[in-house]
Design a protein around this motif. Structure first.
Motif, PDB file in Angstrom:
ATOM      1  N   ARG A 119       0.930  -1.192  -0.140  1.00  0.00           N
ATOM      2  CA  ARG A 119       0.050  -0.018  -0.031  1.00  0.00           C
ATOM      3  C   ARG A 119       0.830   1.361   0.008  1.00  0.00           C
ATOM      4  O   ARG A 119       0.538   2.348  -0.722  1.00  0.00           O
ATOM      5  N   LEU A 120       1.940   1.097   0.712  1.00  0.00           N
ATOM      6  CA  LEU A 120       2.839   2.481   0.734  1.00  0.00           C
ATOM      7  C   LEU A 120       3.531   2.612  -0.623  1.00  0.00           C
ATOM      8  O   LEU A 120       3.466   3.889  -1.287  1.00  0.00           O
ATOM      9  N   ARG A 121       3.828   1.484  -1.224  1.00  0.00           N
ATOM     10  CA  ARG A 121       4.322   1.795  -2.658  1.00  0.00           C
ATOM     11  C   ARG A 121       3.295   2.500  -3.621  1.00  0.00           C
ATOM     12  O   ARG A 121       3.707   3.306  -4.552  1.00  0.00           O
ATOM     13  N   ASP A 122       2.079   1.668  -3.368  1.00  0.00           N
ATOM     14  CA  ASP A 122       1.031   2.273  -4.518  1.00  0.00           C
ATOM     15  C   ASP A 122       0.860   3.926  -4.250  1.00  0.00           C
ATOM     16  O   ASP A 122       0.671   4.402  -4.961  1.00  0.00           O
ATOM     17  N   LEU A 123       0.745   4.163  -2.969  1.00  0.00           N
ATOM     18  CA  LEU A 123       0.448   5.445  -2.454  1.00  0.00           C
ATOM     19  C   LEU A 123       1.635   6.438  -2.993  1.00  0.00           C
ATOM     20  O   LEU A 123       1.549   7.530  -3.373  1.00  0.00           O
ATOM     21  N   ASN A 124       2.757   5.983  -2.812  1.00  0.00           N
ATOM     22  CA  ASN A 124       4.096   6.946  -3.373  1.00  0.00           C
ATOM     23  C   ASN A 124       3.910   6.972  -4.713  1.00  0.00           C
ATOM     24  O   ASN A 124       4.266   7.911  -5.494  1.00  0.00           O
ATOM     25  N   ASP A 125       3.565   5.688  -5.757  1.00  0.00           N
ATOM     26  CA  ASP A 125       3.370   6.020  -7.111  1.00  0.00           C
ATOM     27  C   ASP A 125       2.348   6.812  -7.514  1.00  0.00           C
ATOM     28  O   ASP A 125       2.629   7.690  -8.440  1.00  0.00           O
ATOM     29  N   GLU A 126       1.244   6.717  -6.842  1.00  0.00           N
ATOM     30  CA  GLU A 126       0.103   7.801  -7.105  1.00  0.00           C
ATOM     31  C   GLU A 126       0.668   9.285  -6.927  1.00  0.00           C
ATOM     32  O   GLU A 126       0.149  10.313  -7.441  1.00  0.00           O
ATOM     33  N   ILE A 127       1.413   9.349  -5.697  1.00  0.00           N
ATOM     34  CA  ILE A 127       1.909  10.854  -5.329  1.00  0.00           C
ATOM     35  C   ILE A 127       2.737  11.335  -6.351  1.00  0.00           C
ATOM     36  O   ILE A 127       2.494  12.726  -6.990  1.00  0.00           O
ATOM     37  N   ASN A 128       3.529  10.613  -6.896  1.00  0.00           N
ATOM     38  CA  ASN A 128       4.462  10.848  -8.014  1.00  0.00           C
ATOM     39  C   ASN A 128       3.724  11.208  -9.176  1.00  0.00           C
ATOM     40  O   ASN A 128       3.997  12.030 -10.170  1.00  0.00           O
ATOM     41  N   LYS A 129       2.599  10.342  -9.414  1.00  0.00           N
ATOM     42  CA  LYS A 129       1.778  10.667 -10.802  1.00  0.00           C
ATOM     43  C   LYS A 129       1.300  11.990 -10.665  1.00  0.00           C
ATOM     44  O   LYS A 129       1.115  12.733 -11.605  1.00  0.00           O
ATOM     45  N   LEU A 130       0.822  12.438  -9.440  1.00  0.00           N
ATOM     46  CA  LEU A 130       0.055  13.519  -9.191  1.00  0.00           C
ATOM     47  C   LEU A 130       0.971  14.988  -9.557  1.00  0.00           C
ATOM     48  O   LEU A 130       0.677  16.059  -9.881  1.00  0.00           O
ATOM     49  N   ILE A 131       2.122  14.559  -8.982  1.00  0.00           N
ATOM     50  CA  ILE A 131       3.268  15.670  -8.994  1.00  0.00           C
ATOM     51  C   ILE A 131       3.498  15.942 -10.425  1.00  0.00           C
ATOM     52  O   ILE A 131       3.775  17.087 -10.594  1.00  0.00           O
ATOM     53  N   ARG A 132       3.600  14.862 -11.130  1.00  0.00           N
ATOM     54  CA  ARG A 132       3.978  15.120 -12.639  1.00  0.00           C
ATOM     55  C   ARG A 132       2.706  15.855 -13.339  1.00  0.00           C
ATOM     56  O   ARG A 132       3.001  16.552 -14.180  1.00  0.00           O
ATOM     57  N   GLU A 133       1.675  15.427 -12.847  1.00  0.00           N
ATOM     58  CA  GLU A 133       0.393  16.206 -13.564  1.00  0.00           C
ATOM     59  C   GLU A 133       0.354  17.682 -12.791  1.00  0.00           C
ATOM     60  O   GLU A 133       0.151  18.418 -13.811  1.00  0.00           O
ATOM     61  N   LYS A 134       0.931  18.143 -11.898  1.00  0.00           N
ATOM     62  CA  LYS A 134       0.743  19.171 -11.426  1.00  0.00           C
ATOM     63  C   LYS A 134       1.906  20.318 -12.143  1.00  0.00           C
ATOM     64  O   LYS A 134       1.666  21.240 -12.551  1.00  0.00           O
ATOM     65  N   VAL A 135       2.880  19.525 -12.460  1.00  0.00           N
ATOM     66  CA  VAL A 135       3.961  20.084 -13.114  1.00  0.00           C
ATOM     67  C   VAL A 135       3.461  20.665 -14.601  1.00  0.00           C
ATOM     68  O   VAL A 135       3.658  21.521 -15.003  1.00  0.00           O
ATOM     69  N   HIS A 136       2.747  19.785 -15.310  1.00  0.00           N
ATOM     70  CA  HIS A 136       2.050  19.886 -16.613  1.00  0.00           C
ATOM     71  C   HIS A 136       1.231  21.249 -16.537  1.00  0.00           C
ATOM     72  O   HIS A 136       1.149  21.972 -17.316  1.00  0.00           O
ATOM     73  N   TRP A 137       0.256  21.189 -15.473  1.00  0.00           N
ATOM     74  CA  TRP A 137      -0.750  22.467 -15.244  1.00  0.00           C
ATOM     75  C   TRP A 137       0.084  23.745 -14.900  1.00  0.00           C
ATOM     76  O   TRP A 137      -0.237  24.563 -15.263  1.00  0.00           O
ATOM     77  N   GLU A 138       1.215  23.594 -14.038  1.00  0.00           N
ATOM     78  CA  GLU A 138       1.989  24.615 -14.060  1.00  0.00           C
ATOM     79  C   GLU A 138       2.646  25.369 -15.045  1.00  0.00           C
ATOM     80  O   GLU A 138       2.688  26.685 -15.504  1.00  0.00           O
ATOM     81  N   ARG A 139       2.987  24.297 -16.103  1.00  0.00           N
ATOM     82  CA  ARG A 139       3.587  24.912 -17.425  1.00  0.00           C
ATOM     83  C   ARG A 139       2.532  25.514 -18.358  1.00  0.00           C
ATOM     84  O   ARG A 139       2.922  26.378 -18.868  1.00  0.00           O
ATOM     85  N   ARG A 140       1.323  24.790 -18.067  1.00  0.00           N
ATOM     86  CA  ARG A 140       0.281  25.374 -18.908  1.00  0.00           C
ATOM     87  C   ARG A 140      -0.126  26.779 -18.388  1.00  0.00           C
ATOM     88  O   ARG A 140      -0.486  27.881 -19.103  1.00  0.00           O
ATOM     89  N   ILE A 141      -0.297  27.034 -16.977  1.00  0.00           N
ATOM     90  CA  ILE A 141      -0.384  28.305 -16.264  1.00  0.00           C
ATOM     91  C   ILE A 141       0.567  29.407 -16.889  1.00  0.00           C
ATOM     92  O   ILE A 141       0.374  30.557 -17.047  1.00  0.00           O
ATOM     93  N   ILE A 142       1.824  28.935 -17.048  1.00  0.00           N
ATOM     94  CA  ILE A 142       3.025  30.002 -17.362  1.00  0.00           C
ATOM     95  C   ILE A 142       2.509  30.327 -18.866  1.00  0.00           C
ATOM     96  O   ILE A 142       2.441  31.566 -19.341  1.00  0.00           O
ATOM     97  N   GLU A 143       2.308  29.265 -19.790  1.00  0.00           N
ATOM     98  CA  GLU A 143       1.694  29.527 -21.163  1.00  0.00           C
ATOM     99  C   GLU A 143       0.675  30.426 -21.246  1.00  0.00           C
ATOM    100  O   GLU A 143       0.512  31.152 -22.364  1.00  0.00           O
TER     101      GLU A 143
END
Length: 310
Positions: A70-94
């Motif tokens: 469960r800890l490994r799955d949660l860590n994978d989900e958090i990293n996935k959300l962080i990558r998605e957040k980076v995409h949205w932050e890049r879109r906000i700059i655009e």
């Protein structure tokens, strides 16, 4: 009566809840691609939604009792959300919005120190571990620092750090030493001048006392030592040292040495013996030796008789 009121109240609550849901707009779903969003406010809204989800999952992953999977799955989900957040932050700059990437969080170890783990565990660049996931098997080793091996310094390393400041040639560059030495030098110079003046005054008083025939005080006489006397003492000391060195170099002969006449006589006797041994026979040599012995005896007796008559 009370039971009927409770039923009516519950029905009323369900009715009110249903009316509120009808008034609400249908729940919007976050776009799969950030590039599909054309509004800056909506992009910021989706970013805030992702941040809330990350916060909930980071709070949940702090529980070490969830289990390794469960800890490994949660860590994978958090990293996935962080990558998605980076995409949205890049879109906000655009879209002309603020740059949120400047204040992004850094990865830390178990002690809270910021570290850089570019590709831990083969999960790709930028993969991070949170909460109890840092203590999982195989992950803890990524955050442990290898022991530092103290390398023995070589002679080259030692001499490489030796410069002019090591020998004190740059001590006066900062100006501190000059400020400290200035007053001390003036003080020592004044003391030396004062002592010299006192000695000159004592010498003058002593010369006056000697000319006038007065007795010089013991305290003053003990301080006077003229340069001429010092030179004489130094010369006497040097002379004694030279005499001692010469005495050490002398070689004393404890065996009496023959003089020149004795040496000549011994050489003549030696040559005579060589000639006799070469040309005379053994019988002749024996007769000659006997004759010499008799002559020596006779000469000794004659000498004794002369001494007695004298």
């Amino acid at each position: 009566m009370a039971r009927n009121e409770e039923k009516a109240q519950s029905m009323l609550n369900r009715f009110i809840t249903m009316k509120e849901e009808e008034k609400k707009k249908p729940k919007e779903r976050r776009p799969y691609l950030a590039s599909e969003c054309r509004d800056l406010a909506e992009a910021d809204k989706w970013r805030q939604q992702i941040m809330r989800e990350i916060g909930r999952k980071v709070t949940e992953i702090q529980n070490e009792g969830l289990g390794e999977h469960r800890l490994r799955d949660l860590n994978d989900e958090i990293n996935k959300l962080i990558r998605e957040k980076v995409h949205w932050e890049r879109r906000i700059i655009e879209l002309g919005g603020p740059n949120y990437t400047k204040h992004s969080a850094k990865m830390t170890d178990l002690d809270g120190n910021i570290i850089d783990v570019p590709n831990p565990g083969g999960r790709g660049p930028g993969y991070r571990y949170f909460g109890a996931a840092k203590k999982l098997p195989g992950v803890r080793e990524l955050f442990e620092k290898p022991p530092e091996l103290r390398k023995r310094r070589t002679r080259y390393d030692i001499y490489k750090r030796i410069d002019a400041s090591y020998y004190g040639y740059r001590d006066e560059e900062d100006g501190i030493l000059v400020k400290l030495e200035g007053p001390a030098e003036k003080k020592m110079r004044a003391a030396a001048v004062k002592e010299w003046m006192e000695m000159e005054e004592i010498k003058r008083e002593a010369k006056k006392a000697v000319k006038s025939g007065e007795v010089v005080e013991v305290g003053l006489g003990s301080k006077i030592l003229f340069e001429e006397e010092e030179d004489v003492i130094e010369e006497e000391r040097m002379e004694r040292e030279r005499e001692e060195k010469d005495r050490e170099k002398e070689y004393v002969v404890h065996v009496p040495l023959p003089d020149e006449k004795e040496i000549e006589r011994m050489v003549v006797e030696h040559k005579k013996m060589e000639l006799l041994s070469k040309y005379a026979s053994e019988d002749l040599m024996e007769e000659q030796m006997e004759a010499k012995a008799m002559l020596n005896i006779q000469s000794d007796v004659a000498q004794q008789c002369d001494e007695g008559s004298a």
